[in-house]
Design an enzyme around this catalytic site. Sequence first.
Site, PDB file in Angstrom:
ATOM      1  N   ALA A  69      23.448  -3.134   8.557  1.00 22.83           N
ATOM      2  CA  ALA A  69      23.114  -1.941   9.336  1.00 22.83           C
ATOM      3  C   ALA A  69      23.937  -0.780   8.777  1.00 22.83           C
ATOM      4  CB  ALA A  69      23.436  -2.178  10.808  1.00 22.83           C
ATOM      5  N   GLY A 112      23.221  -7.088   8.843  1.00 25.82           N
ATOM      6  CA  GLY A 112      21.792  -6.945   9.120  1.00 25.82           C
ATOM      7  C   GLY A 112      20.910  -7.323   7.941  1.00 25.82           C
ATOM      8  N   GLU A 115      20.578 -10.966   8.170  1.00 28.75           N
ATOM      9  CA  GLU A 115      19.738 -11.209   9.359  1.00 28.75           C
ATOM     10  C   GLU A 115      18.271 -10.920   9.068  1.00 28.75           C
ATOM     11  OE1 GLU A 115      22.375  -8.637  11.653  1.00 28.75           O
ATOM     12  OE2 GLU A 115      22.752 -10.295  13.023  1.00 28.75           O
ATOM     13  N   GLU A 135      30.434  -8.494  10.015  1.00 29.78           N
ATOM     14  CA  GLU A 135      30.627  -7.608  11.174  1.00 29.78           C
ATOM     15  C   GLU A 135      32.019  -7.731  11.779  1.00 29.78           C
ATOM     16  OE1 GLU A 135      27.936  -9.497  10.637  1.00 29.78           O
ATOM     17  OE2 GLU A 135      26.121  -8.352  11.078  1.00 29.78           O
TER      18      GLU A 135
HETATM   19  N1  CAA Z   1      26.289   1.195   5.805  1.00 32.54           N
HETATM   20  C1  CAA Z   1      26.363   2.419   5.288  1.00 32.54           C
HETATM   21  N2  CAA Z   1      26.717   2.658   3.999  1.00 32.54           N
HETATM   22  C2  CAA Z   1      26.963   1.579   3.228  1.00 32.54           C
HETATM   23  C3  CAA Z   1      26.877   0.261   3.714  1.00 32.54           C
HETATM   24  C4  CAA Z   1      26.510   0.090   5.070  1.00 32.54           C
HETATM   25  N3  CAA Z   1      26.375  -1.124   5.618  1.00 32.54           N
HETATM   26  N4  CAA Z   1      27.209  -0.582   2.705  1.00 32.54           N
HETATM   27  C5  CAA Z   1      27.459   0.175   1.633  1.00 32.54           C
HETATM   28  N5  CAA Z   1      27.331   1.480   1.940  1.00 32.54           N
HETATM   29  C6  CAA Z   1      27.539   2.639   1.068  1.00 32.54           C
HETATM   30  C7  CAA Z   1      29.009   2.870   0.813  1.00 32.54           C
HETATM   31  O1  CAA Z   1      29.578   3.588   1.896  1.00 32.54           O
HETATM   32  C8  CAA Z   1      28.978   3.660  -0.463  1.00 32.54           C
HETATM   33  O2  CAA Z   1      28.617   4.988  -0.141  1.00 32.54           O
HETATM   34  P1  CAA Z   1      29.464   6.237  -0.780  1.00 32.54           P
HETATM   35  O3  CAA Z   1      29.151   6.166  -2.242  1.00 32.54           O
HETATM   36  O4  CAA Z   1      28.870   7.405  -0.077  1.00 32.54           O
HETATM   37  O5  CAA Z   1      30.878   5.972  -0.478  1.00 32.54           O
HETATM   38  C9  CAA Z   1      27.794   3.043  -1.205  1.00 32.54           C
HETATM   39  O6  CAA Z   1      27.019   2.376  -0.217  1.00 32.54           O
HETATM   40  C10 CAA Z   1      28.242   2.011  -2.233  1.00 32.54           C
HETATM   41  O7  CAA Z   1      29.050   1.042  -1.574  1.00 32.54           O
HETATM   42  P2  CAA Z   1      30.489   0.608  -2.106  1.00 32.54           P
HETATM   43  O8  CAA Z   1      31.148   1.718  -2.842  1.00 32.54           O
HETATM   44  O9  CAA Z   1      31.238   0.027  -0.948  1.00 32.54           O
HETATM   45  O10 CAA Z   1      30.068  -0.536  -3.140  1.00 32.54           O
HETATM   46  P3  CAA Z   1      30.932  -1.778  -3.615  1.00 32.54           P
HETATM   47  O11 CAA Z   1      30.197  -2.375  -4.749  1.00 32.54           O
HETATM   48  O12 CAA Z   1      32.350  -1.383  -3.817  1.00 32.54           O
HETATM   49  O13 CAA Z   1      30.926  -2.815  -2.365  1.00 32.54           O
HETATM   50  C11 CAA Z   1      29.923  -4.044  -0.545  1.00 32.54           C
HETATM   51  C12 CAA Z   1      29.752  -3.433  -1.964  1.00 32.54           C
HETATM   52  C13 CAA Z   1      30.902  -5.213  -0.595  1.00 32.54           C
HETATM   53  C14 CAA Z   1      28.553  -4.552  -0.121  1.00 32.54           C
HETATM   54  C15 CAA Z   1      30.431  -2.961   0.413  1.00 32.54           C
HETATM   55  O14 CAA Z   1      29.616  -1.816   0.295  1.00 32.54           O
HETATM   56  C16 CAA Z   1      30.429  -3.368   1.859  1.00 32.54           C
HETATM   57  O15 CAA Z   1      31.303  -4.119   2.296  1.00 32.54           O
HETATM   58  N6  CAA Z   1      29.465  -2.862   2.689  1.00 32.54           N
HETATM   59  C17 CAA Z   1      29.426  -3.063   4.099  1.00 32.54           C
HETATM   60  C18 CAA Z   1      28.933  -4.469   4.439  1.00 32.54           C
HETATM   61  C19 CAA Z   1      28.955  -4.676   5.940  1.00 32.54           C
HETATM   62  O16 CAA Z   1      29.973  -4.631   6.585  1.00 32.54           O
HETATM   63  N7  CAA Z   1      27.760  -4.951   6.547  1.00 32.54           N
HETATM   64  C20 CAA Z   1      27.628  -5.195   7.949  1.00 32.54           C
HETATM   65  C21 CAA Z   1      27.204  -3.951   8.667  1.00 32.54           C
HETATM   66  S1  CAA Z   1      27.201  -4.141  10.435  1.00 32.54           S
HETATM   67  C22 CAA Z   1      25.711  -4.861  10.824  1.00 32.54           C
HETATM   68  O17 CAA Z   1      24.923  -5.173   9.961  1.00 32.54           O
HETATM   69  C23 CAA Z   1      25.442  -5.071  12.279  1.00 32.54           C
HETATM   70  C24 CAA Z   1      24.286  -5.962  12.581  1.00 32.54           C
HETATM   71  O18 CAA Z   1      24.441  -7.141  12.844  1.00 32.54           O
HETATM   72  C25 CAA Z   1      22.911  -5.445  12.597  1.00 32.54           C
END
Ligand code: CAA
Length: 261
Positions: A69, A112, A115, A135
Amino acid sequence: APKREYLLLDYRGANNCVAVITLNRPKALNALSDPLMQELNCTIAEAEAQPNVAAIVITGSEKAFAAGADIKQMQTRNFVQVYKDNFLSGWDRVSSSPRVVIAAVNGYALGGGCELAMMADIILAGEKAKFGQPEINLGTIPGAGGTQRLVRAIGKSRAMQLCLTGEMINAKQACDWGLVSAVYPPDQLVDEAVKLGEKIASKSKVALQICKEAINKSYDLSLTEGLRVEKQLFYSTFATNDRKEGMTAFVEKREPRFTDS
Ligand code: CAA
């Protein structure tokens, strides 16, 4: 054709029988924002409405299927907003598609994203895929099926471990644990998913839909109830032309020509 901002739709396979939806929000690793999910739901409906389409492949990029998400969108929301808006409520559209949905996961399928993949009927993975429910690292928990579908897919202990640590598993692990059914080289994954979709598309559409319904019931029902539903659905296939054609073709030693849609 409707203008699409966050994804691509094209049709592949014999008679365009497989719709391929490619999530395309590369700057955010296909983070699932509300507008993206709305677009996905509309696009699935559009694909389902094509009479030739029997299977829908959902994929992303080689780097990310979907990184979850949209955290930036959620960051400033409070309880009342997410509760009142019923946040995530429209996210399960994929799980109720009458068509066969195949998730082709390359790269990250997190939160998500994992999921969403689990809402598909079948998950295929690229060798570099990573699955996880991170999460917990954000001080929250999965909200689109991660605590429910993951348990059914890989069992309680492993689901607990993934959701409580936020750690990721790779494609091989996901395959060994039964979360995905096969692993392919990343550049072959979508072709393999289309091939699988084509194979499925050669079957009776109505039988596919009934079969999906029966298998999905096993998620919700006791064995006794599930077996009862299965039997009723099995009987119901005897009301179709395709069942008659399938058995007749077998007896006549020829290929069936299925026509029910
Ligand atoms: N939401 C919004 N933006 C996101 C995102 C997310 N889930 N995941 C990545 N991005 C964005 C980053 O903020 C970044 O944007 P900027 O360039 O503007 O900073 C861009 O995508 C590239 O990401 P990274 O620089 O972080 O890339 P990376 O290769 O270093 O890392 C990653 C990759 C490990 C996937 C890392 O991006 C990450 O940990 N993302 C979040 C994963 C996460 O926590 N997901 C769960 C979300 S909560 C949820 O899903 C609730 C539910 O149950 C429905």
